[in-house]
Scaffold this motif. Structure first.
Motif, PDB file in Angstrom:
ATOM      1  N   ARG A  51       0.825  -1.202   0.000  1.00 46.58           N
ATOM      2  CA  ARG A  51       0.000   0.000   0.000  1.00 46.58           C
ATOM      3  C   ARG A  51       0.867   1.263   0.000  1.00 46.58           C
ATOM      4  N   PRO A  52       0.287   2.395  -0.434  1.00 46.27           N
ATOM      5  CA  PRO A  52       1.065   3.636  -0.474  1.00 46.27           C
ATOM      6  C   PRO A  52       1.673   3.963   0.882  1.00 46.27           C
ATOM      7  N   GLY A  53       2.946   4.325   0.867  1.00 49.13           N
ATOM      8  CA  GLY A  53       3.632   4.679   2.097  1.00 49.13           C
ATOM      9  C   GLY A  53       4.113   3.499   2.910  1.00 49.13           C
ATOM     10  N   GLU A  54       3.906   2.305   2.406  1.00 52.33           N
ATOM     11  CA  GLU A  54       4.271   1.106   3.155  1.00 52.33           C
ATOM     12  C   GLU A  54       5.695   0.669   2.823  1.00 52.33           C
ATOM     13  N   VAL A  55       6.350   0.046   3.791  1.00 51.82           N
ATOM     14  CA  VAL A  55       7.656  -0.568   3.587  1.00 51.82           C
ATOM     15  C   VAL A  55       7.482  -2.077   3.679  1.00 51.82           C
ATOM     16  N   ALA A  56       7.689  -2.758   2.553  1.00 47.91           N
ATOM     17  CA  ALA A  56       7.620  -4.211   2.517  1.00 47.91           C
ATOM     18  C   ALA A  56       9.042  -4.744   2.408  1.00 47.91           C
ATOM     19  N   VAL A  57       9.414  -5.624   3.319  1.00 50.88           N
ATOM     20  CA  VAL A  57      10.761  -6.191   3.343  1.00 50.88           C
ATOM     21  C   VAL A  57      10.679  -7.663   2.985  1.00 50.88           C
ATOM     22  N   LEU A  94      21.417   1.931   5.783  1.00 48.60           N
ATOM     23  CA  LEU A  94      20.120   1.634   6.395  1.00 48.60           C
ATOM     24  C   LEU A  94      19.496   2.878   7.018  1.00 48.60           C
ATOM     25  N   ALA A  95      20.329   3.793   7.512  1.00 48.01           N
ATOM     26  CA  ALA A  95      19.798   5.035   8.087  1.00 48.01           C
ATOM     27  C   ALA A  95      19.087   5.869   7.020  1.00 48.01           C
ATOM     28  N   VAL A  96      19.622   5.871   5.796  1.00 51.85           N
ATOM     29  CA  VAL A  96      18.962   6.595   4.705  1.00 51.85           C
ATOM     30  C   VAL A  96      17.611   5.959   4.397  1.00 51.85           C
ATOM     31  N   LEU A  97      17.560   4.624   4.379  1.00 54.38           N
ATOM     32  CA  LEU A  97      16.293   3.935   4.121  1.00 54.38           C
ATOM     33  C   LEU A  97      15.282   4.235   5.226  1.00 54.38           C
ATOM     34  N   GLN A  98      15.748   4.299   6.471  1.00 56.15           N
ATOM     35  CA  GLN A  98      14.847   4.634   7.572  1.00 56.15           C
ATOM     36  C   GLN A  98      14.288   6.043   7.408  1.00 56.15           C
ATOM     37  N   ASP A  99      15.129   6.975   6.960  1.00 52.65           N
ATOM     38  CA  ASP A  99      14.655   8.341   6.721  1.00 52.65           C
ATOM     39  C   ASP A  99      13.591   8.361   5.629  1.00 52.65           C
ATOM     40  N   LEU A 100      13.819   7.609   4.555  1.00 54.51           N
ATOM     41  CA  LEU A 100      12.828   7.550   3.471  1.00 54.51           C
ATOM     42  C   LEU A 100      11.509   6.975   3.974  1.00 54.51           C
ATOM     43  N   ALA A 101      11.593   5.958   4.831  1.00 53.97           N
ATOM     44  CA  ALA A 101      10.381   5.364   5.393  1.00 53.97           C
ATOM     45  C   ALA A 101       9.610   6.384   6.217  1.00 53.97           C
ATOM     46  N   ARG A 102      10.324   7.158   7.023  1.00 53.42           N
ATOM     47  CA  ARG A 102       9.665   8.180   7.847  1.00 53.42           C
ATOM     48  C   ARG A 102       9.002   9.246   6.984  1.00 53.42           C
ATOM     49  N   GLU A 103       9.576   9.506   5.800  1.00 52.35           N
ATOM     50  CA  GLU A 103       9.013  10.514   4.903  1.00 52.35           C
ATOM     51  C   GLU A 103       7.836   9.983   4.097  1.00 52.35           C
ATOM     52  N   GLY A 104       7.545   8.674   4.216  1.00 52.73           N
ATOM     53  CA  GLY A 104       6.379   8.112   3.544  1.00 52.73           C
ATOM     54  C   GLY A 104       6.642   7.534   2.172  1.00 52.73           C
ATOM     55  N   MET A 105       7.907   7.292   1.815  1.00 56.67           N
ATOM     56  CA  MET A 105       8.218   6.678   0.526  1.00 56.67           C
ATOM     57  C   MET A 105       7.792   5.204   0.539  1.00 56.67           C
ATOM     58  N   THR A 106       7.061   4.803  -0.486  1.00 61.44           N
ATOM     59  CA  THR A 106       6.716   3.394  -0.640  1.00 61.44           C
ATOM     60  C   THR A 106       7.971   2.637  -1.063  1.00 61.44           C
ATOM     61  N   MET A 107       8.287   1.543  -0.345  1.00 63.54           N
ATOM     62  CA  MET A 107       9.525   0.827  -0.620  1.00 63.54           C
ATOM     63  C   MET A 107       9.320  -0.679  -0.534  1.00 63.54           C
ATOM     64  N   VAL A 108      10.012  -1.388  -1.414  1.00 66.36           N
ATOM     65  CA  VAL A 108      10.152  -2.832  -1.298  1.00 66.36           C
ATOM     66  C   VAL A 108      11.644  -3.108  -1.198  1.00 66.36           C
ATOM     67  N   VAL A 109      12.039  -3.764  -0.122  1.00 65.44           N
ATOM     68  CA  VAL A 109      13.449  -3.941   0.186  1.00 65.44           C
ATOM     69  C   VAL A 109      13.758  -5.432   0.334  1.00 65.44           C
TER      70      VAL A 109
END
Length: 268
Positions: free
Chosen positions: A40-46, A204-219
């Protein structure tokens, strides 16, 4: 865990990614065997799982670096690679290379290897696609590139060449380069696997920042601490199938299948 409201409200929006019955074969090798996944939008799927389980192939299918053998992938409700409606005979009409390139331009992807242009500075690497793909004026692209390098903590490395940067710094340039295309979602294929252990945390800190900003990510990652702390959804794959998926508290802390229990015992 990311706190993006859309990730907490399943009915809020059209899924950022919807995968239905995805199969991928390379000759006789059946790599993906009917995968279903909704992000979903804004979600982080790992995505986690043993090597060879199909995680990277799934990512490459989303970005159309590989053509799916069967199944359908939608990004923001748009079918990837094919016209929205089948032909009268039931066949699906493949999009043109230009149309596929347009779809791919909306998705940022960061690979294990940094794949920076060695003859270009960090700044030039980040500017390259906006200028030559999006047609941005150079001054605008440079201003954006400098902002993005600052965002990943590399404002003072803009004029350095890749050979003058550490692995972690090169990967952060690669992330800034992907973000320069203003993607709707970001795909990360084991972004820390080529790094020395002491450099993993900075990426990983950059990815955490992107997650906090609401970027949809699949990692795709083997970093289980990152999965536990940042993921909204953890997806465990094995032998081309999605075995379990759900919040980290369920998948990591209370695995149901013996296969996942065995995998977690080997990596935690």
């Amino acid at each position: 865990m990311s706190q993006n409201p859309a990730a907490q409200n399943p009915d809020a929006e059209v899924p950022a990614i919807q995968i239905e019955g995805l199969h991928k074969s390379f000759g006789d090798l059946h790599v993906l065997k009917g995968c279903d996944l909704t992000v979903r939008p804004g979600e982080v799927a790992v995505l986690v799982g043993p090597s060879g389980s199909g995680k990277s192939t799934l990512l490459r299918c989303i970005n159309q670096l590989e053509d799916a053998t069967a199944g359908r992938i939608r990004v923001e409700g748009v079918t990837q690679g094919y016209a929205e409606q089948p032909l009268p005979d039931g066949r699906w009409q493949r999009l043109s290379p230009k149309q596929i390139a347009a779809q791919r331009s909306r998705i940022g992807m960061v690979f294990q290897r940094f794949q920076l242009f060695p003859h270009m500075t960090a700044l030039a690497n980040v500017m390259e696609a906006p200028v030559h793909v999006l047609g941005e004026p150079k001054a605008q692209a440079e201003a954006t590139a400098r902002e993005l390098l600052a965002r990943v903590g590399l404002a003072d490395r803009a004029d350095h060449y890749p050979a003058e940067l550490s692995g972690g710094q090169q990967q952060r340039v690669a992330i800034a380069r992907a973000l320069a295309m203003k993607p709707e979602l970001m795909l990360f294929d084991e972004p820390t696997s080529a790094l020395d252990p002491e450099l993993v945390a900075e990426v990983l800190a950059v990815l955490q920042d992107l997650a906090r900003e609401g970027m949809t990510m699949v990692v795709v990652t083997h970093e289980m601490g990152f999965a536990r702390e940042v993921a909204d959804t953890v997806v465990f794959m094995d032998e081309g199938r999605i075995i379990e998926q759900g919040p980290p508290a369920e998948v990591i802390e209370r695995p149901r299948s013996e296969r996942l229990k065995g995998f977690l015992a080997s990596v935690l």
